[in-house]
Write a protein that holds these residues in place. Structure first.
Motif, PDB file in Angstrom:
ATOM      1  N   ARG A   1     -28.264  14.429  16.403  1.00 13.49           N
ATOM      2  CA  ARG A   1     -29.245  13.923  17.373  1.00 13.49           C
ATOM      3  C   ARG A   1     -28.680  12.741  18.140  1.00 13.49           C
ATOM      4  O   ARG A   1     -28.807  12.657  19.368  1.00 13.49           O
ATOM      5  CB  ARG A   1     -30.521  13.504  16.635  1.00 13.49           C
TER       6      ARG A   1
ATOM      7  N   ARG B   1     -32.847  22.582  16.611  1.00 14.68           N
ATOM      8  CA  ARG B   1     -34.006  21.768  16.255  1.00 14.68           C
ATOM      9  C   ARG B   1     -34.178  21.705  14.738  1.00 14.68           C
ATOM     10  O   ARG B   1     -34.406  20.640  14.163  1.00 14.68           O
ATOM     11  CB  ARG B   1     -35.275  22.311  16.901  1.00 14.68           C
TER      12      ARG B   1
ATOM     13  N   GLU C   1     -31.424  19.442  13.298  1.00 14.63           N
ATOM     14  CA  GLU C   1     -31.662  18.032  13.619  1.00 14.63           C
ATOM     15  C   GLU C   1     -32.825  17.437  12.839  1.00 14.63           C
ATOM     16  O   GLU C   1     -32.810  16.251  12.527  1.00 14.63           O
ATOM     17  CB  GLU C   1     -31.905  17.854  15.119  1.00 14.63           C
TER      18      GLU C   1
END
Length: 84
Positions: A22, A45, A48
């Motif tokens: 990130r 996603r 992260e």
């Protein structure tokens, strides 16, 4: 097939990896980075956020390449104990 539950250490390592990715992504969008890495934005996603704490080696390698990170640096920064 039943997956063995992750240890707390494995979860922590996955969270570290997620934070590092990130931070390296910065202001770039998930869609852009995922596209360069050849993975879905949903996969990025999950990595992260720590929901996919043990991504495949080739996924991590592709993300490292897309973000300009070295695999050696990832190992050192994600390790739970100092790497010598």
């Amino acid at each position: 097939m039943v997956r063995t539950p992750l240890t707390p250490e494995e979860r922590e390592r996955g969270e570290r990896l997620g934070r590092l990715l990130r931070e390296a992504r910065g202001r770039r969008s998930m869609v852009d980075v995922a596209g360069v890495a050849g993975i879905s934005a949903e996969t990025l996603r999950k990595i992260e956020t720590g929901r996919a704490p043990t991504p495949a080696f080739f996924t991590v390698a592709a993300l490292a390449r897309a973000l300009g990170l070295s695999m050696d640096d990832l190992v050192v920064r994600c390790a739970l104990v100092p790497v010598v």
